[in-house]
Design an enzyme around this catalytic site. Structure first.
Site, PDB file in Angstrom:
ATOM      1  N   GLU A   1       0.868  -1.172   0.000  1.00  0.00           N
ATOM      2  CA  GLU A   1       0.000   0.000   0.000  1.00  0.00           C
ATOM      3  C   GLU A   1       0.904   1.221   0.000  1.00  0.00           C
ATOM      4  O   GLU A   1       1.545   1.532   0.998  1.00  0.00           O
ATOM      5  CB  GLU A   1      -0.928  -0.018   1.213  1.00  0.00           C
TER       6      GLU A   1
ATOM      7  N   CYS B   1      -1.886   8.747   3.568  1.00  0.00           N
ATOM      8  CA  CYS B   1      -1.782   8.115   2.253  1.00  0.00           C
ATOM      9  C   CYS B   1      -3.064   8.296   1.453  1.00  0.00           C
ATOM     10  O   CYS B   1      -3.072   8.120   0.236  1.00  0.00           O
ATOM     11  CB  CYS B   1      -1.454   6.633   2.401  1.00  0.00           C
TER      12      CYS B   1
END
Length: 684
Positions: free
Chosen positions: A256, A295
């Site tokens: 990720e 993120c």
């Protein structure tokens, strides 16, 4: 003296060798700890997890693992204020820390509750039976068992607690231990959490180990039964993913990576609409929460070209109200970045972006700080840029400033907005503010291939929406391309990431024994007494009642139509059957099921407390007047339940297979009903 962080390995706290890396308070710049992992025997840590933690977790059932997570979540919730005190040093406000601390603990609660969707077994039976032979004596199925290795979690600096808990909640429910490697810069907060987890005594030995310092060679020790997850920069992720051990051992690797997420203002969301206001609020929030160090933060603000000036002014107005400084001071809405290294990196990236974009709000050097010294802390002003030519000036889609920085980009049509979002080459999340559901459909279907999650928000959902930047435990978190190509969380999907799916083949009776779920066509044992006279503990999978029989009549059909109000032509009008599959008027399927209940139910009071639902129901063959039906009523699966209070009745759920057959021995209806059955032992 400066605190020296200890690693938790091999069931004990171990300090690293040497002076270690200095860790600093992001608000005042003071050294608060030193971290080192030098001297740790990483290979021994892997073996400890595999040989000590794994066997215990693998033997536990899903409900036992789930209750373990719930106990841990409750324990940590009671101590949450301790973590808020430590979190301040990361530069986080109370609201920022809430996401990290209580959001992380919330994942434990969420995955604890997920135990109810799994069997009372250490393994999971996946999907439906596959018939593999004409006569039904050879079938196939799938089971999923915990992998026998460890989950290696390499996490980012921005969420020291959530990043760990959202991952270990999943692997622990799956029955797999973990080695956690947080980013060193904020590892002191992760270590604080692990200390409390250790103090709780809730997790078995070997279930969780922690590395606070560097672990550059950790991938050297992974094997085929291990799972690696990585959260961080795309460059580091690619390096780890291409490691020879990952390739040679075919180790599952979930990545990720930071991505250039976008939020789109719909063409209908003009200034003055609720959607416009929601959009501006969401952008401001995503730029300033955690100082934009998320993120999932909005990096590209994509707006209709006719609303460009309005959006600039509205966002600028919101940002001007953002007080930067020490989060402990009243009125401060944005704290500091995690450290001076992050400040320097963000400034460098902003400089790159300014090569093709215009600064429309903010100043990298001249801004006020409340309650702290700007030069000592890791403070930075929000920065708003504008790129008027997104198809030719592409740095907005390629360069990420991982802080309170975002770029406004104009578009003409919904199709063009879709194409602009795709220029980021894959993101974790994209959102759209619109009250035009057709536009929402067009955008979502057009853009979904390039985004891991798409949020559509408007006046209907705005009040309760969790927002652009909030991944939810039961939904997958990840994205294609630049975002890493992985998936985390996602409810049951996430749990399966730590399990091995294996196809099994054999007779229905053999597969019943393997799965502990009755497989259609398997051996049935006639129950004596009736299954409704047995308590939960006394029932066995395969116990069966073969009922008396009943011959269906026209009167049955008419009476059921009168009671139910179902006068569908196939049941009531023989003159309308031409061109249908029916030879004559046919009994209602629900009559067949109702009559089956009349045949299999033992009416006297007993251990069965109630019937509360039907999982599956199929009517497989027409039943005409004159057909005689009977029922084979079989214990299909047992699911234990825990008492909710001392006064609650101890009970379990029993699934029964209802197999209704005709006078030719062929099945005419199949259903699975769910019953609550009392236990003999009322103490648990």
């Amino acid at each position: 003296m400066t605190k020296v962080l200890e690693n938790y390995a091999l069931g004990k706290w171990i300090p690293g060798d040497g002076d270690g890396k200095a860790l600093y308070n992001a608000i005042n710049g003071e050294e608060i700890a030193r971290a080192s992992s030098d001297g740790l025997d990483l290979e021994a840590m892997f073996n400890y997890g595999r040989e000590v933690g794994s066997p215990v977790l693998r033997k536990m059932t899903f409900p036992e693992r789930g209750r373990m997570l719930k106990a841990l979540a409750l324990y940590l919730t009671e101590r949450k204020e301790l973590f808020y005190q430590t979190s301040w040093a990361t530069g986080a406000t109370r609201a920022d820390s809430w996401i990290d601390i209580e959001g992380g603990i919330g994942n434990l609660f969420a995955y604890s509750s997920l135990r109810r969707q799994f069997p009372n077994e250490p393994y999971y039976v996946d999907g439906d039976t596959a018939p593999l032979s004409k006569g039904g004596t050879f079938i196939g199925h799938h089971i999923m068992v915990p992998k026998e290795g460890v989950a290696v979690h390499i996490n980012a600096f921005n969420f020291p607690i959530w990043g760990m808990l959202e991952k270990i909640a999943v692997n622990l429910l799956a029955g797999v231990p973990a080695i956690v490697k947080p980013a060193t810069i904020t590892s002191y907060l992760t270590q604080h959490m692990v200390q409390e987890i250790h103090n709780s005594g809730i997790l078995p030995d070997g279930a969780l180990q922690l590395i606070c310092g560097s672990a550059r060679n950790i991938i050297d020790f992974v094997g085929s039964q291990d799972v690696v997850t990585f959260t961080g920069s795309a460059s580091t992720g690619k390096m780890l993913k291409s490691h020879p051990r990952i390739v040679d051992e075919a180790v599952p690797f979930n990545m990720e990576a930071d991505s250039l997420n976008a939020s789109v203002l719909g063409l209908d969301a003009a200034p003055g609409t609720p959607e416009f206001d929601l959009f501006v609020k969401e952008v401001r929030k995503e730029m300033t929460v955690k100082c934009g160090q998320k993120c999932t933060a909005i990096r590209r603000i994509i707006v209709p070209e006719q609303y460009l000036e309005d959006v600039e002014k509205a966002i600028g107005s919101q940002l001007s109200k953002t007080v930067i400084g020490d989060p402990q001071v009243d009125g401060v809405r944005m704290g500091a970045l995690a450290g001076q290294e992050q400040v320097s990196e963000v400034k460098e990236k902003v400089s790159e972006l300014l090569g093709e974009s215009e600064l429309v709000w903010g100043d990298l050097e001249n801004f006020d700080v409340t309650g702290a010294e700007k030069g000592k802390g890791a403070f930075l002003s929000p920065v708003l840029l504008r790129n008027d030519d997104p198809f030719n000036k592409t740095s907005s889609h390629e360069v990420e400033a991982f802080g309170p920085v975002s770029t406004i980009i104009p578009y003409k049509t919904t199709e063009e907005a879709v194409e602009i979002t795709k220029l980021g080459k894959g993101s974790l999340v994209c959102s759209m503010a619109t009250y035009d559901n057709q536009a929402a459909r067009d955008f979502t279907l057009g853009a979904a291939s390039h985004h891991g999650r798409i949020l559509v928000f408007n006046r209907d959902s705005g009040r309760e929406s969790t927002g652009h930047g909030s991944p939810m435990p039961m939904l997958v978190h990840g994205g294609p391309g630049r975002a890493g190509g992985g998936e985390e969380m996602g409810g049951k999907r996430g749990v399966f990431h730590y399990m091995q799916r294996t196809a099994i083949q054999g007779s229905p009776t053999t597969l019943t024994a393997i799965t502990n779920q009755y497989q259609y066509g398997g051996k049935q044992v006639e129950s004596e007494p009736h299954v409704f006279r047995k308590h939960f503990e006394e029932l066995n999978v395969g116990d069966t009642v073969t009922t008396a029989k009943h011959t269906v009549t026209v009167t049955d059909i008419v009476n059921f139509a009168n009671v139910s109000g179902d006068n569908f032509y196939a049941h009531m009008d023989e003159t309308s059957l031409e061109g249908t599959i029916f030879e004559q008027r046919v009994a209602h399927g629900y009559f067949i099921l109702s009559k089956a209940a009349g045949l299999f139910v033992d009416a006297k009071k007993g251990p069965v407390l109630l019937n509360y639902g039907i999982d599956e129901c199929r009517f497989t063959k027409p039943v005409y007047p004159g057909t005689t039906i009977g029922v084979r009523f079989t214990v299909k699966e047992k699911i234990d339940q825990e008492k909710r209070s001392e006064d609650d009745i101890a009970k379990g759920i029993v699934k029964f297979l209802v197999d209704v057959y005709d006078d030719e021995g062929e099945t005419v209806a199949l259903a699975t009903i769910l019953t609550m059955v009392k236990k003999i032992d009322q103490s648990s």
